[in-house]
Design a protein around this motif. Structure first.
Motif, PDB file in Angstrom:
ATOM      1  N   ASP B  82       0.811  -1.221   0.000  1.00 18.45           N
ATOM      2  CA  ASP B  82       0.000   0.000   0.000  1.00 18.45           C
ATOM      3  C   ASP B  82       0.841   1.267   0.000  1.00 18.45           C
ATOM      4  OD1 ASP B  82      -3.217  -0.332   1.732  1.00 18.45           O
ATOM      5  OD2 ASP B  82      -2.508  -0.927  -0.242  1.00 18.45           O
ATOM      6  N   GLY B  83       2.097   1.134   0.291  1.00 17.85           N
ATOM      7  CA  GLY B  83       2.939   2.329   0.254  1.00 17.85           C
ATOM      8  C   GLY B  83       4.126   2.313   1.178  1.00 17.85           C
ATOM      9  N   ALA B  84       4.198   1.331   2.062  1.00 15.99           N
ATOM     10  CA  ALA B  84       5.338   1.315   2.984  1.00 15.99           C
ATOM     11  C   ALA B  84       6.655   1.116   2.232  1.00 15.99           C
ATOM     12  CB  ALA B  84       5.157   0.205   4.025  1.00 15.99           C
ATOM     13  N   TRP B  85       6.560   0.520   1.022  1.00 15.30           N
ATOM     14  CA  TRP B  85       7.783   0.255   0.262  1.00 15.30           C
ATOM     15  C   TRP B  85       8.419   1.541  -0.252  1.00 15.30           C
ATOM     16  CZ3 TRP B  85       7.835   2.056  -4.727  1.00 15.30           C
ATOM     17  CH2 TRP B  85       6.603   2.352  -5.299  1.00 15.30           C
ATOM     18  N   ARG B  86       7.603   2.608  -0.303  1.00 14.71           N
ATOM     19  CA  ARG B  86       8.124   3.850  -0.895  1.00 14.71           C
ATOM     20  C   ARG B  86       9.203   4.451  -0.016  1.00 14.71           C
ATOM     21  NH1 ARG B  86       2.658   5.280  -1.548  1.00 14.71           N
ATOM     22  NH2 ARG B  86       1.910   4.593  -3.584  1.00 14.71           N
ATOM     23  N   VAL B 220      25.222 -17.698  16.420  1.00 14.37           N
ATOM     24  CA  VAL B 220      24.236 -17.023  17.269  1.00 14.37           C
ATOM     25  C   VAL B 220      24.075 -15.567  16.818  1.00 14.37           C
ATOM     26  CG1 VAL B 220      23.707 -16.299  19.631  1.00 14.37           C
ATOM     27  CG2 VAL B 220      24.757 -18.515  19.227  1.00 14.37           C
ATOM     28  N   GLN B 221      25.199 -14.927  16.529  1.00 17.25           N
ATOM     29  CA  GLN B 221      25.144 -13.532  16.101  1.00 17.25           C
ATOM     30  C   GLN B 221      24.628 -13.397  14.670  1.00 17.25           C
ATOM     31  OE1 GLN B 221      29.215 -12.284  17.046  1.00 17.25           O
ATOM     32  NE2 GLN B 221      28.469 -11.295  18.894  1.00 17.25           N
ATOM     33  N   ARG B 222      24.959 -14.383  13.821  1.00 19.02           N
ATOM     34  CA  ARG B 222      24.473 -14.306  12.431  1.00 19.02           C
ATOM     35  C   ARG B 222      22.962 -14.478  12.385  1.00 19.02           C
ATOM     36  NH1 ARG B 222      29.269 -17.226  11.380  1.00 19.02           N
ATOM     37  NH2 ARG B 222      30.843 -15.741  10.696  1.00 19.02           N
ATOM     38  N   MET B 223      22.484 -15.317  13.289  1.00 21.46           N
ATOM     39  CA  MET B 223      21.029 -15.514  13.357  1.00 21.46           C
ATOM     40  C   MET B 223      20.363 -14.200  13.771  1.00 21.46           C
ATOM     41  SD  MET B 223      19.291 -18.610  15.506  1.00 21.46           S
ATOM     42  CE  MET B 223      19.677 -17.893  17.096  1.00 21.46           C
ATOM     43  N   GLN B 224      20.956 -13.500  14.738  1.00 21.42           N
ATOM     44  CA  GLN B 224      20.406 -12.223  15.181  1.00 21.42           C
ATOM     45  C   GLN B 224      20.541 -11.171  14.079  1.00 21.42           C
ATOM     46  OE1 GLN B 224      21.511 -11.234  19.496  1.00 21.42           O
ATOM     47  NE2 GLN B 224      22.755 -13.023  19.056  1.00 21.42           N
ATOM     48  N   GLU B 225      21.596 -11.283  13.282  1.00 24.09           N
ATOM     49  CA  GLU B 225      21.780 -10.334  12.186  1.00 24.09           C
ATOM     50  C   GLU B 225      20.578 -10.393  11.243  1.00 24.09           C
ATOM     51  OE1 GLU B 225      24.844 -11.221   9.193  1.00 24.09           O
ATOM     52  OE2 GLU B 225      25.403  -9.098   9.237  1.00 24.09           O
ATOM     53  N   VAL B 226      20.178 -11.614  10.886  1.00 26.80           N
ATOM     54  CA  VAL B 226      19.009 -11.772  10.001  1.00 26.80           C
ATOM     55  C   VAL B 226      17.748 -11.280  10.713  1.00 26.80           C
ATOM     56  CG1 VAL B 226      17.573 -13.468   8.793  1.00 26.80           C
ATOM     57  CG2 VAL B 226      20.055 -13.686   8.741  1.00 26.80           C
ATOM     58  N   GLU B 227      17.678 -11.604  11.996  1.00 27.23           N
ATOM     59  CA  GLU B 227      16.502 -11.167  12.774  1.00 27.23           C
ATOM     60  C   GLU B 227      16.392  -9.649  12.780  1.00 27.23           C
ATOM     61  OE1 GLU B 227      16.982 -11.334  16.910  1.00 27.23           O
ATOM     62  OE2 GLU B 227      14.842 -11.153  17.373  1.00 27.23           O
ATOM     63  N   TYR B 228      17.508  -8.962  12.979  1.00 25.85           N
ATOM     64  CA  TYR B 228      17.495  -7.498  13.039  1.00 25.85           C
ATOM     65  C   TYR B 228      17.117  -6.902  11.685  1.00 25.85           C
ATOM     66  CZ  TYR B 228      19.519  -6.884  17.738  1.00 25.85           C
ATOM     67  OH  TYR B 228      19.737  -6.856  19.093  1.00 25.85           O
ATOM     68  N   TRP B 229      17.625  -7.521  10.592  1.00 24.92           N
ATOM     69  CA  TRP B 229      17.259  -7.014   9.259  1.00 24.92           C
ATOM     70  C   TRP B 229      15.757  -7.095   9.059  1.00 24.92           C
ATOM     71  CZ3 TRP B 229      21.455 -10.185   6.188  1.00 24.92           C
ATOM     72  CH2 TRP B 229      22.693  -9.556   6.352  1.00 24.92           C
ATOM     73  N   PHE B 414       9.340 -11.410   2.803  1.00 23.00           N
ATOM     74  CA  PHE B 414       9.790 -10.420   3.789  1.00 23.00           C
ATOM     75  C   PHE B 414      11.308 -10.501   3.959  1.00 23.00           C
ATOM     76  CE2 PHE B 414       5.615  -9.602   4.148  1.00 23.00           C
ATOM     77  CZ  PHE B 414       4.877 -10.106   5.212  1.00 23.00           C
ATOM     78  N   VAL B 415      11.831 -11.726   4.014  1.00 24.92           N
ATOM     79  CA  VAL B 415      13.280 -11.908   4.181  1.00 24.92           C
ATOM     80  C   VAL B 415      14.011 -11.295   2.994  1.00 24.92           C
ATOM     81  CG1 VAL B 415      15.140 -13.611   4.306  1.00 24.92           C
ATOM     82  CG2 VAL B 415      13.049 -13.969   5.611  1.00 24.92           C
ATOM     83  N   HIS B 416      13.471 -11.529   1.814  1.00 27.27           N
ATOM     84  CA  HIS B 416      14.068 -10.975   0.590  1.00 27.27           C
ATOM     85  C   HIS B 416      14.109  -9.441   0.660  1.00 27.27           C
ATOM     86  CE1 HIS B 416      14.677  -9.933  -3.602  1.00 27.27           C
ATOM     87  NE2 HIS B 416      13.480  -9.416  -3.678  1.00 27.27           N
ATOM     88  N   LYS B 417      12.991  -8.850   1.064  1.00 25.45           N
ATOM     89  CA  LYS B 417      12.931  -7.384   1.153  1.00 25.45           C
ATOM     90  C   LYS B 417      13.878  -6.868   2.246  1.00 25.45           C
ATOM     91  CE  LYS B 417      10.548  -6.443  -2.179  1.00 25.45           C
ATOM     92  NZ  LYS B 417      11.200  -5.669  -3.231  1.00 25.45           N
ATOM     93  N   SER B 418      13.990  -7.638   3.328  1.00 24.21           N
ATOM     94  CA  SER B 418      14.872  -7.224   4.418  1.00 24.21           C
ATOM     95  C   SER B 418      16.321  -7.190   3.950  1.00 24.21           C
ATOM     96  CB  SER B 418      14.741  -8.193   5.606  1.00 24.21           C
ATOM     97  OG  SER B 418      13.405  -8.254   6.027  1.00 24.21           O
TER      98      SER B 418
END
Lengths: 218, 464
Positions: B82-86, B220-229, B414-418
């Motif tokens: 709806d527009g959040a991508w802008r 552990v940190q790489r998993m959080q990296e993806v989570e944060y993205w 969502f992961v792709h967009k992140s």
């Protein structure tokens, strides 16, 4: 339109199509099972037809030669098919005619067992050792351990066929069979016409009992 | 300047001399007289969950959860499309406001100097002041900080927690924009340049940055990296498009002084003051904006144990604040925030934890079932794959998994967009962290949430 309203409508649409896909997968699963069960049914019916045709053959030797030459439909790993019915029923979401499939299968299997017993009497030279396996479908870890033993032993034995029946399936014909064999508990095995003691039988005990009955196990 | 103080007991903003609350860091006591009833209800819910998993088919539970998840994911997708991508970055302000960056520090000698250096490297047309508030450190970092030029060092003799240290700094600054920076966070050079223009209205209370993990070193940190993205990137941008941000991330966020003057400072008796201030802003009609191009890197826990403790603090703070602001839940007065964002983000944690609990019990039951013959007679049962063939087929898998697949496909988008927002190209090295995010992380977080729930309602004192 409000995005949440759009999401709600889309959810309904997506779930509807997903449900159609699930129903189709359930139908494919049932069909796969049905074709395996149909092989058992077909073998049972073929045997009956052969028996009627054999009545027209004059001598016993010719009859036994006729039965021997008829070939054999694939030996269905009987106990594995029974487990598969249970597993598929659990994996299905939409209800199906599993109860009817199960009953058809066990009726045909019982018929095969009885035919095998009759043929063993009439044509001892073609004899196959029938191994009756009575198990419980629910809460029976010994039965699952016995499944594993049977699988290994079946690979070692030539003239042997396993007929597996659940004791807790509540079919009158199975109750009659279990009663005739004096089955007390599950798991319990019957080699030929001789019941083994109730409880788990290991590979060695089973192979000895089968060889004693002429099954030619390695 | 009359700096108002936020009184957590009464929820009122009171005039004061700007001094910090004298109570020091302590867990906020729940003032509900029916606290024991809440514990009983909580235990009853857990008992119900156990009964449900033992009596109702897991298929039905999974199906219900999948449908709810599909709806939530599709809602985010609709918001995005709806527009959040802008990328509607506001134009730069006519006059760049002065900014004070407040860095509370407690025994952070191993990272504070890198944080200060990163803040000093910020490129910004206006004036940037860096204030380090030492919160009673005992590792010698305060003495070493005295030698650092270009910063204002304040020392509190007694350690009273991050919120108290921030309030100490806020009450002693006068700039219109205040940045709160953790002592292990490193903003990019253009972070302020990109974020400040978002203060483009009278009631913009805060602008949050895109928080990313600094140089992950293990799984552990790489998993959080993806989570944060995914969380601070995609989900924050989506939720911000409807003014629905519910937290101003602790590692770094910018605030308007005017907001502090009107609503009071950070709640010093709150485990998650960043969440509390955001909810307070939402309640009083102040907006929180997200600038996903303004990036700050932060250190994250390197072990599951540390991660567990961190998330327990977050979740206990979340439960505490959910109860405090429970009147906003499903309240149409607060628009999409009350009707959608708050219930989903705060309430769904509870139900996700319940579902994970159900799933775990189901896995345990299946594993027990599978192992039972082997426990009964290992020789007879054989070893699958070695002395016993393994029979698996496509049709062995539960049909309801297909519903879960739908949710998975949307999540994959969502992961792709992140990844796009983080300007990262998916590579082979991301396969394991993304896989862990999908399978292991929900179990871990669900168990953490359950533990938090039990600890919070049993009144267990919090330890940092």
């Amino acid at each position: 339109m409000n995005p949440f309203a759009k999401a709600a409508i889309l959810t309904v649409v997506v779930v509807f199509f997903a449900a159609i896909l699930v129903a189709q997968v359930d139908a494919w699963r049932t069909q796969e099972l049905r074709s395996s069960i149909d092989q058992v049914v077909l073998q049972s019916e073929s045997n009956r037809l052969m028996q009627r045709m054999a009545d027209l053959i004059p001598t016993q030797a010719q009859k036994c030669a006729f039965f021997n030459s008829s070939g054999e439909l694939s030996k269905v790993r009987a106990y594995e098919l029974a487990t598969r019915i249970q597993d598929y029923q659990r994996a299905n979401f939409f209800g199906s005619d599993y109860a009817e499939l199960k009953q058809t299968y066990f009726i045909s299997l019982s018929d095969l067992y009885l035919f095998t017993m009759e043929q063993n009497k009439e044509c001892p030279q073609n004899r196959e050792t029938p191994l009756l396996y009575f198990y419980r479908e629910q809460n029976c870890p010994q039965c699952r351990a016995q499944d594993a033993v049977l699988e290994r032993v079946a690979a070692r034995c030539g003239r042997m066929r396993i007929f597996a029946f659940p004791t807790d399936a509540n079919y009158p014909f199975l109750s009659a069979l279990a009663g005739k064999m004096s089955i007390k508990d599950a798991p319990q095995l019957v080699v030929g016409e001789t019941p083994m003691p109730a409880g788990l039988q290991d590979d060695g005990a089973l192979v000895r009992a089968l060889n004693a009955d002429g099954a030619s196990c390695q | 300047m009359d700096i108002k103080r936020y009184d957590p007991k009464t929820g009122l903003v009171v005039s004061g001399d700007g001094s910090v609350a004298p109570a020091g860091f302590d867990r906020s006591r729940l003032e509900f007289s029916a606290k024991m009833d809440l514990v009983a209800v909580g235990l009853a819910v857990l008992a119900l969950a156990v009964i449900v998993v033992l009596t109702i088919s897991y298929q039905l539970i999974f199906l219900t959860y999948s449908i709810v998840t599909i709806f939530i994911f599709l809602s985010y997708l609709m918001l995005w499309l709806d527009g959040a991508w802008r990328d509607d970055s506001p134009p730069p302000p006519k006059k760049w406001p002065d900014v004070t960056l407040i860095i509370p520090s407690f025994n952070s000698g191993h990272t504070i100097f890198d944080t200060v250096a990163a803040c000093k490297r910020l490129k910004y047309p206006g004036k940037v002041s860096i204030t380090v508030v030492d919160d009673g450190s005992t590792d010698g970092s305060c003495e070493r900080l005295k030698k650092v030029e270009g910063i204002l060092l304040m020392r509190k003799e007694k350690n009273e927690g991050k919120a108290a240290a921030l309030n100490w700094g806020i009450s002693r600054t006068a700039t219109p924009i205040i940045g709160c920076v953790d002592s292990d966070t490193y903003p990019q050079e253009d972070a302020l340049l990109k974020a400040i223009p978002y203060f483009d209205g009278p009631k913009v209370g805060s602008v949050v940055l895109f928080i990313c993990v600094h140089q992950p070193k293990n799984w552990v940190q790489r998993m959080q990296e993806v989570e944060y993205w995914i969380s601070f990137g995609f989900f924050f941008k989506t939720v911000a498009s409807i003014g629905g941000l519910y937290v101003t991330p602790g590692p770094m966020a910018l605030y308007s002084r005017e907001m502090f003057e009107n609503l009071g400072h950070f709640d010093e008796q709150n485990l998650t003051e960043d969440l509390e201030i955001a909810l307070r802003m939402q309640r009083h009609g102040w907006s929180i904006k997200a600038c996903h191009t303004s990036i700050a890197f932060t250190e994250v826990p390197a072990t599951l144990g540390r991660l567990f403790r961190q998330r327990v603090r977050w979740f206990r703070g979340g439960i505490m604040n959910m109860l405090k602001y429970s009147d906003m839940l499903l309240n149409p007065k607060y628009g999409s925030f009350g009707l959608f964002v708050l219930p989903i983000t705060l309430g769904s944690g509870f139900f996700s934890a319940l579902f994970i609990f159900w799933t775990l019990l189901n896995y345990l039951r299946a594993a027990w079932d599978w192992a039972l013959p082997w426990l009964y007679n290992p020789i007879a049962a054989g070893i699958p794959g070695i002395t016993q063939p393994v029979h698996m087929g496509l049709y062995m898998y539960d049909s309801t998994l297909l519903f879960g697949m739908v949710g998975f496909l949307v999540w994959a988008y969502f992961v792709h967009k992140s990844f796009e927002m983080a300007k990262e190209t998916p590579k082979l090295k991301h396969v394991v962290p993304v896989g862990l995010m999908l399978w292991f992380y929900p179990l871990f977080i669900g168990l953490t949430f359950l533990a938090s729930y039990v600890m919070e309602f049993s009144g267990r004192k919090y330890k940092w």
